[in-house]
Design a protein around this motif. Sequence first.
Motif, PDB file in Angstrom:
ATOM      1  N   PRO A   1       0.710  -1.144  -0.204  1.00 52.36           N
ATOM      2  CA  PRO A   1      -0.013   0.022   0.097  1.00 52.36           C
ATOM      3  C   PRO A   1       0.839   1.233  -0.005  1.00 52.36           C
ATOM      4  CG  PRO A   1      -0.341  -1.464   1.881  1.00 52.36           C
ATOM      5  CD  PRO A   1       0.889  -1.636   1.257  1.00 52.36           C
ATOM      6  N   VAL A   2       0.578   2.582  -0.798  1.00 49.56           N
ATOM      7  CA  VAL A   2       1.089   3.548  -0.678  1.00 49.56           C
ATOM      8  C   VAL A   2       0.140   4.468  -0.507  1.00 49.56           C
ATOM      9  CG1 VAL A   2       3.115   2.486  -2.378  1.00 49.56           C
ATOM     10  CG2 VAL A   2       0.978   3.715  -3.365  1.00 49.56           C
ATOM     11  N   LEU A   3       0.780   5.725  -0.322  1.00 49.03           N
ATOM     12  CA  LEU A   3      -0.081   6.898  -0.052  1.00 49.03           C
ATOM     13  C   LEU A   3       0.534   7.967  -1.187  1.00 49.03           C
ATOM     14  CD1 LEU A   3      -2.041   8.022   2.291  1.00 49.03           C
ATOM     15  CD2 LEU A   3      -0.331   9.131   3.306  1.00 49.03           C
ATOM     16  N   ILE A   4      -0.495   8.575  -1.888  1.00 52.05           N
ATOM     17  CA  ILE A   4      -0.188   9.616  -2.892  1.00 52.05           C
ATOM     18  C   ILE A   4      -0.603  11.066  -2.347  1.00 52.05           C
ATOM     19  CG2 ILE A   4      -0.501  10.231  -5.254  1.00 52.05           C
ATOM     20  CD1 ILE A   4      -1.377   7.484  -5.934  1.00 52.05           C
ATOM     21  N   ARG A   5       0.394  11.674  -2.453  1.00 49.73           N
ATOM     22  CA  ARG A   5       0.332  13.070  -1.863  1.00 49.73           C
ATOM     23  C   ARG A   5       0.608  14.191  -2.701  1.00 49.73           C
ATOM     24  NH1 ARG A   5       2.724  12.762   4.181  1.00 49.73           N
ATOM     25  NH2 ARG A   5       1.643  14.502   4.564  1.00 49.73           N
ATOM     26  N   THR A   6       0.027  15.374  -2.711  1.00 49.41           N
ATOM     27  CA  THR A   6       0.233  16.460  -3.331  1.00 49.41           C
ATOM     28  C   THR A   6       1.660  17.030  -2.514  1.00 49.41           C
ATOM     29  OG1 THR A   6      -0.860  18.001  -2.066  1.00 49.41           O
ATOM     30  CG2 THR A   6      -1.928  16.985  -4.026  1.00 49.41           C
TER      31      THR A   6
ATOM     32  N   ASN B   1       2.027  20.090  -2.642  1.00 48.05           N
ATOM     33  CA  ASN B   1       1.583  21.504  -2.392  1.00 48.05           C
ATOM     34  C   ASN B   1       1.280  21.706  -0.882  1.00 48.05           C
ATOM     35  OD1 ASN B   1       1.256  22.343  -5.097  1.00 48.05           O
ATOM     36  ND2 ASN B   1      -0.888  21.578  -5.041  1.00 48.05           N
ATOM     37  N   ILE B   2       1.135  22.824  -0.400  1.00 47.97           N
ATOM     38  CA  ILE B   2       0.837  23.201   0.989  1.00 47.97           C
ATOM     39  C   ILE B   2      -0.606  23.300   1.356  1.00 47.97           C
ATOM     40  CG2 ILE B   2       1.586  24.462   2.982  1.00 47.97           C
ATOM     41  CD1 ILE B   2       4.245  24.879   2.020  1.00 47.97           C
ATOM     42  N   PRO B   3      -1.149  22.654   2.282  1.00 50.35           N
ATOM     43  CA  PRO B   3      -0.712  21.345   3.155  1.00 50.35           C
ATOM     44  C   PRO B   3      -0.373  20.240   2.221  1.00 50.35           C
ATOM     45  CG  PRO B   3      -3.137  21.431   3.341  1.00 50.35           C
ATOM     46  CD  PRO B   3      -2.499  22.811   2.449  1.00 50.35           C
ATOM     47  N   ALA B   4       0.404  19.378   2.534  1.00 51.60           N
ATOM     48  CA  ALA B   4       0.800  18.129   1.630  1.00 51.60           C
ATOM     49  C   ALA B   4      -0.116  17.153   1.847  1.00 51.60           C
ATOM     50  CB  ALA B   4       2.359  17.637   2.304  1.00 51.60           C
ATOM     51  N   THR B   5      -1.218  17.251   2.634  1.00 49.61           N
ATOM     52  CA  THR B   5      -2.033  16.202   2.657  1.00 49.61           C
ATOM     53  C   THR B   5      -3.306  16.390   1.861  1.00 49.61           C
ATOM     54  OG1 THR B   5      -3.250  17.520   4.497  1.00 49.61           O
ATOM     55  CG2 THR B   5      -1.841  15.392   5.122  1.00 49.61           C
ATOM     56  N   ASN B   6      -3.200  17.317   0.961  1.00 47.96           N
ATOM     57  CA  ASN B   6      -4.081  17.364  -0.050  1.00 47.96           C
ATOM     58  C   ASN B   6      -4.281  16.279  -1.124  1.00 47.96           C
ATOM     59  OD1 ASN B   6      -4.967  20.092   0.784  1.00 47.96           O
ATOM     60  ND2 ASN B   6      -3.943  21.181  -0.979  1.00 47.96           N
TER      61      ASN B   6
ATOM     62  N   LEU C   1       3.835  12.958  -4.267  1.00 47.37           N
ATOM     63  CA  LEU C   1       4.757  12.326  -3.573  1.00 47.37           C
ATOM     64  C   LEU C   1       4.291  11.043  -3.286  1.00 47.37           C
ATOM     65  CD1 LEU C   1       5.971  14.882  -0.688  1.00 47.37           C
ATOM     66  CD2 LEU C   1       7.323  13.804  -2.762  1.00 47.37           C
ATOM     67  N   ILE C   2       4.842   9.826  -3.454  1.00 48.48           N
ATOM     68  CA  ILE C   2       4.607   8.524  -3.261  1.00 48.48           C
ATOM     69  C   ILE C   2       5.139   8.185  -2.111  1.00 48.48           C
ATOM     70  CG2 ILE C   2       3.951   6.411  -4.283  1.00 48.48           C
ATOM     71  CD1 ILE C   2       3.633   7.482  -6.927  1.00 48.48           C
ATOM     72  N   GLU C   3       4.552   7.582  -1.277  1.00 44.17           N
ATOM     73  CA  GLU C   3       5.151   7.168   0.039  1.00 44.17           C
ATOM     74  C   GLU C   3       4.462   5.613   0.653  1.00 44.17           C
ATOM     75  OE1 GLU C   3       3.991  10.104   2.940  1.00 44.17           O
ATOM     76  OE2 GLU C   3       5.623  11.705   2.270  1.00 44.17           O
ATOM     77  N   ASN C   4       5.250   4.828   1.039  1.00 46.40           N
ATOM     78  CA  ASN C   4       4.850   3.469   1.635  1.00 46.40           C
ATOM     79  C   ASN C   4       3.943   3.815   2.625  1.00 46.40           C
ATOM     80  OD1 ASN C   4       7.202   2.521  -0.175  1.00 46.40           O
ATOM     81  ND2 ASN C   4       6.222   0.757   0.536  1.00 46.40           N
ATOM     82  N   ILE C   5       2.947   3.196   2.959  1.00 45.84           N
ATOM     83  CA  ILE C   5       2.212   3.032   4.278  1.00 45.84           C
ATOM     84  C   ILE C   5       2.670   2.039   5.161  1.00 45.84           C
ATOM     85  CG2 ILE C   5      -0.067   2.718   5.211  1.00 45.84           C
ATOM     86  CD1 ILE C   5      -1.381   3.456   2.590  1.00 45.84           C
ATOM     87  N   GLU C   6       3.131   2.625   6.464  1.00 42.91           N
ATOM     88  CA  GLU C   6       3.805   1.712   7.239  1.00 42.91           C
ATOM     89  C   GLU C   6       3.076   1.210   8.219  1.00 42.91           C
ATOM     90  OE1 GLU C   6       7.211   3.541   8.835  1.00 42.91           O
ATOM     91  OE2 GLU C   6       8.241   3.873   7.012  1.00 42.91           O
ATOM     92  N   PHE C   7       3.021   0.102   8.440  1.00 44.99           N
ATOM     93  CA  PHE C   7       2.089  -0.659   9.492  1.00 44.99           C
ATOM     94  C   PHE C   7       3.127  -0.833  10.745  1.00 44.99           C
ATOM     95  CE2 PHE C   7       0.237  -2.085   5.480  1.00 44.99           C
ATOM     96  CZ  PHE C   7      -0.938  -1.610   5.659  1.00 44.99           C
ATOM     97  N   THR C   8       3.045   0.107  11.542  1.00 46.45           N
ATOM     98  CA  THR C   8       4.010   0.205  12.741  1.00 46.45           C
ATOM     99  C   THR C   8       3.657  -0.624  13.879  1.00 46.45           C
ATOM    100  OG1 THR C   8       2.636   2.144  13.786  1.00 46.45           O
ATOM    101  CG2 THR C   8       4.311   2.858  12.082  1.00 46.45           C
ATOM    102  N   PRO C   9       4.984  -0.785  14.537  1.00 42.85           N
ATOM    103  CA  PRO C   9       4.513  -1.753  15.636  1.00 42.85           C
ATOM    104  C   PRO C   9       3.511  -1.276  16.610  1.00 42.85           C
ATOM    105  CG  PRO C   9       6.916  -1.702  15.313  1.00 42.85           C
ATOM    106  CD  PRO C   9       6.038  -0.518  14.440  1.00 42.85           C
TER     107      PRO C   9
END
Length: 280
Positions: free
Chosen positions: A16-21, A23-28, A147-155
């Motif tokens: 799974p990955v997260l696709i973010r802009t 732009n500011i805010p980056a969570t758009n 930006l494409i970032e991996n979704i991490e399933f943290t401990p």
Amino acid sequence: MNESTFHYDGYLVFTPVLIRTKNIPATNIPNIDEIISQLPEFHSGDPSAPAEGFEEMKIRKYIENDNKLSGAIKRELKDLTAVTYNVESYHEETAFVDQERREVYVREVESAEVYFFDSNIALLRGKQSIVNQAISAIQRVHSEEILIENIEFTPDFMSHIYEEFNDVFSDNIIQPNEISEVQFEGFDNISTMKIYSGDLKSELTNRYQNMSEGQINYITVKYYIDNIDTAIQIQSDRLHVKASEGAISRMTDLARMIYSIYFCKRISNIAVEYEGVQTR
């Protein structure tokens, strides 16, 4: 596309990955349709210029027309757009052609599937090196916008799944069955325990809580997805649906894929929300 013509190779392991802009805010949330429309189409190349590109998959049409799927699953996947990323390579081999020994080029095409949603989550499936190439190819086309970032399933998130197993999902489509396996790491060693009853879970909980620096590395959970029992292993950055276990093993390739995509989208959204990242 229908149940008899759809087949997949390999395991049902999704990144799974997260696709973010940017732009500011980056969570758009970026326009996924626009991203897909600008991806290069795949056309065959040649040894001097091997090709790469994307092809559309027709899986959403099957979902829309399948009367056996519940309305809830159809609604959750109505924003799905699936593509295949193909990358071509050539290597030389010696072969006999017209009774003569010659050096010939052998063509190979490797693929990864990409499942986009209107939210900023996508799922990729395939050999990890090709998955990474697919991510790079998408990022390259839109290097100025996303930006494409991996979704991490943290401990911490896995501990949340472990401790709140019965209440992770708030609807009736995904119902808890059992936690079947947890691998946790302490300061001194790594241990794996199989959990089949409340007593064993209590034993593991006590052992886990007594470790000053313990953390869960992966957890295998079993849920009923629309009454289909399914086992899923949650790893640090991947989700592995165990297609050979439970009722899902008796389903067609296409049905297994749909149920897997459905669950992986849901659990990825929960992980993102748990880590405090805003999604649609």
